[in-house]
Design an enzyme around this catalytic site. Structure first.
Site, short mmCIF file in Angstrom:
data_model
loop_
_atom_site.label_atom_id
_atom_site.label_comp_id
_atom_site.label_asym_id
_atom_site.label_seq_id
_atom_site.Cartn_x
_atom_site.Cartn_y
_atom_site.Cartn_z
N LYS A 141 0.87 -1.18 0.00
CA LYS A 141 0.00 0.00 0.00
C LYS A 141 0.91 1.23 0.00
CE LYS A 141 -1.52 2.70 3.02
NZ LYS A 141 -1.31 3.95 2.26
N PRO A 142 1.00 1.91 -1.15
CA PRO A 142 1.83 3.11 -1.18
C PRO A 142 1.17 4.24 -0.40
CG PRO A 142 0.74 2.79 -3.31
CD PRO A 142 0.36 1.62 -2.44
N SER A 143 1.92 5.27 -0.11
CA SER A 143 1.33 6.46 0.52
C SER A 143 0.19 6.97 -0.34
CB SER A 143 2.39 7.55 0.69
OG SER A 143 1.75 8.77 1.00
N GLU A 144 -0.89 7.36 0.29
CA GLU A 144 -2.04 7.90 -0.44
C GLU A 144 -1.64 9.17 -1.22
OE1 GLU A 144 -1.68 7.41 2.72
OE2 GLU A 144 -2.23 9.13 3.96
N ALA A 196 4.36 7.41 14.81
CA ALA A 196 2.95 7.18 15.16
C ALA A 196 2.37 6.03 14.35
CB ALA A 196 2.14 8.46 14.94
N GLU A 250 10.74 0.86 9.82
CA GLU A 250 11.75 1.88 9.52
C GLU A 250 11.08 3.23 9.75
OE1 GLU A 250 14.83 1.41 8.79
OE2 GLU A 250 14.85 -0.72 8.27
N CYS A 301 14.79 10.75 6.21
CA CYS A 301 14.88 10.27 7.59
C CYS A 301 16.30 10.30 8.12
CB CYS A 301 14.29 8.87 7.69
SG CYS A 301 14.86 7.81 6.37
N GLU A 356 11.49 15.42 14.84
CA GLU A 356 11.78 15.35 13.42
C GLU A 356 10.95 16.39 12.68
OE1 GLU A 356 10.25 11.90 11.28
OE2 GLU A 356 12.20 11.66 10.33
#
Ligand code: NAD
Length: 505
Positions: free
Chosen positions: A201-204, A256, A275, A309, A407
């Site tokens: 599931k890629p980022s929306e 989160a 990760e 990151c 971050e």
């Protein structure tokens, strides 16, 4: 947006007359990819995909549901035995074929343009992503044929022990928006190499290159081995993490989301690979080559607009050279070229990926200045359209300040000072994240010692953000667990079985 033209040399380079990065024909099919083909979604709800340089909608993809995930997992389950049974040579050839397919000039160009259109990245960054994607498939294609283990032998009298390495089965993969194609490749290549099938599931926000990847390699993989379902984390992602037929869930994303995925995975006790975020300290001693350090940070802090990151975002510099170093760093940062991906090869920094992320980064900057942190350069938004933030250096950052602990994930470097080695190590380690760090000194004894005492999964010495396919990438503490890249990733996506034969007569 408030312009900070007085504080920064940066303006956004535009390309009014340049042809658009992509055309309709370049876009992938806006559907899910399940069981070897693009399929209609279970609902008609769609998600807008936005170009963050222009704020225009460039595609609409279906919002995946639990039903779509279930269908994709069923396809991955059906495909897993056949794929797992292939001998290493045959799996390796498929991975090489994928690498060759992506590496053609036409496909590298297409994927780079799609990635830049969807993320705003400079084209040079997107091309680098595609190059590393190809290299990841090539490395895994080779590594899967050379796995090692303890020697078979009699470890109990008259009993021969043999260690088998087996795939886990079906892996669920959830990826972020900062390196959409590359983070997908860091998962897909070792997962396939180890003999698993997967649902990703890629980022929306950034599904385009993952869908295009599926389209480009569809004929190279048996149906069901690779499945792509679009959608939001809380729906499609959560279903993938909890699904009883998924044997492991691998996420690259925020802390989160990592917690949510680990919780959802707990009921079925599936393996979890995380990760997560980073907040890399850059520890600069008084004997470091300051000019070389500042010039390295121009890349290591601002690559991918700081949405990285491992970004070199938190400088801790010895107080005796702090002023001199800040001057050199500010010189480098003010010279950075900010712009749209179409506005020339010199562009080094693009926009933030979305309005929401832009607001988040600006929020950090506004709160920092209210707390008395001083802006040495940058410090706010650049003129729109697009979600551009000025490359920023913050100084007079007190110990424990929000901008030095959390971050930010934007083009922002904070500078703190320290008086001695003990203080440097204590403060560098005093963050909840532990992904990467760097030490800058000409003293080899000191660099070995400090690197050993830093609580981070990667520590560079006199360098930062240099990666290679042969070496592992992953964090400690709040940055998660599990390793991407290298043979350690192959280990993570497989399991060992001990078979013991009694041969006494
Ligand atoms: P994010 O956590 O918001 O989203 C990542 C993915 O998780 C998305 O696909 C999202 O839909 C999904 N997701 C969100 N909530 C979920 C839930 N409850 N259940 C299942 N899936 C869920 O992160 P992002 O903003 O896309 O990416 C930025 C973050 O990724 C940063 O924190 C960055 O440090 C981290 N990152 C880490 C690495 C690394 O190698 N350690 C690499 C790249 C990015």
């Amino acid at each position: 947006m408030t312009s900070t033209a007085d504080l920064t040399a940066s303006t956004v380079r535009r390309a009014a007359d340049a042809p658009p990065l992509i055309t309709e024909a370049d876009l992938p099919q806006a559907r899910h990819f399940v069981d070897g083909t693009f399929v209609e979604a279970s609902t008609e709800r769609v998600i807008d995909v936005v170009d963050p340089s222009t704020e225009s909608v460039i595609a609409r993809i279906p919002e995946g549901t639990a039903e779509d995930i279930d269908r994709a997992v069923a396809a991955a389950v059906a495909a897993k035995d056949q794929w797992a049974r292939l001998v290493p040579k045959d799996r390796s050839e498929v991975l090489h074929a994928i690498a060759d397919r992506l590496a053609s000039a036409e496909h590298t160009d297409l994927l780079s343009r799609l990635e830049s259109a969807n993320t705003g990245k400079p084209l040079a960054v997107s091309r680098d992503d595609v190059g590393m994607t190809v290299d990841t498939f090539r490395f895994m294609a080779g590594a899967l044929r050379a796995t090692t283990s303890m020697a078979a032998g009699d470890y109990a009298e008259n009993h021969l022990s043999v260690i088998l390495r087996e795939p886990l089965g079906v892996i669920g993969v959830i990826t972020p928006w900062n390196y959409p194609l590359l983070m997908a490749a860091w998962k897909i290549a070792p997962i396939l190499a180890a003999g698993n099938t997967l649902v990703i599931k890629p980022s929306e926000q950034t599904p385009l290159t993952t869908l295009k990847f599926a389209e480009l390699v569809a004929d190279l993989l048996p149906s069901g081995v690779l499945n792509v379902v679009n959608g939001y984390g809380a729906d499609a992602g959560a279903r993938l993490a909890e699904h009883p037929d998924v044997n492991m869930i691998a996420l690259t994303g925020s802390v989160a989301s990592g917690r949510a995925v680990a919780r959802a995975a707990a009921d079925t006790l599936k393996r979890v690979h995380l990760e997560l975020g980073g907040k890399a300290p850059v520890v600069i001693f008084e004997d470091a080559d300051l000019a070389a350090t500042a010039s390295s940070l121009r890349v290591a802090s601002f690559w991918n607009s700081g949405q990285e990151c491992g970004a070199a975002c938190r400088v801790l510099v010895h107080e005796s050279v702090a002023e001199q170093f800040v001057e050199q760093l500010v010189g480098e940062v003010r010279a950075l070229v900010v712009g749209e991906p179409t506005s020339g090869e010199e562009v080094e920094v693009g926009p933030m990926v979305s309005k929401a992320h832009f607001d988040r980064v600006i929020g950090y900057l506004e709160r920092a200045t209210k707390e008395g942190v001083r802006v040495a350069t940058g410090g706010g938004a650049l003129d729109g359209p697009g979600y551009f933030v000025a490359p920023t250096v913050l100084v007079d950052v007190p110990e424990g300040a929000e901008v030095a602990r959390e971050e930010i994930f934007g083009p922002v470097v904070t500078v703190e000072t320290f008086a001695d080695e003990e203080e440097a190590v204590r403060r560098a380690n005093d963050v909840p994240l532990g992904l990467s760090a760097s030490v800058w000194t000409e003293n080899a004894r000191r660099s070995h010692d400090i690197a050993a005492r830093l609580d981070f999964g990667t520590v560079w010495v006199n360098s930062h953000l240099v990666l290679a396919g042969e070496v592992p990438w992953g964090g400690f503490k709040g940055s998660g667990y599990g390793r991407d890249l290298s043979i350690y990733a192959l280990d993570d996506y497989s399991r060992t079985k001990h078979v013991m034969h009694h041969h006494g007569r």
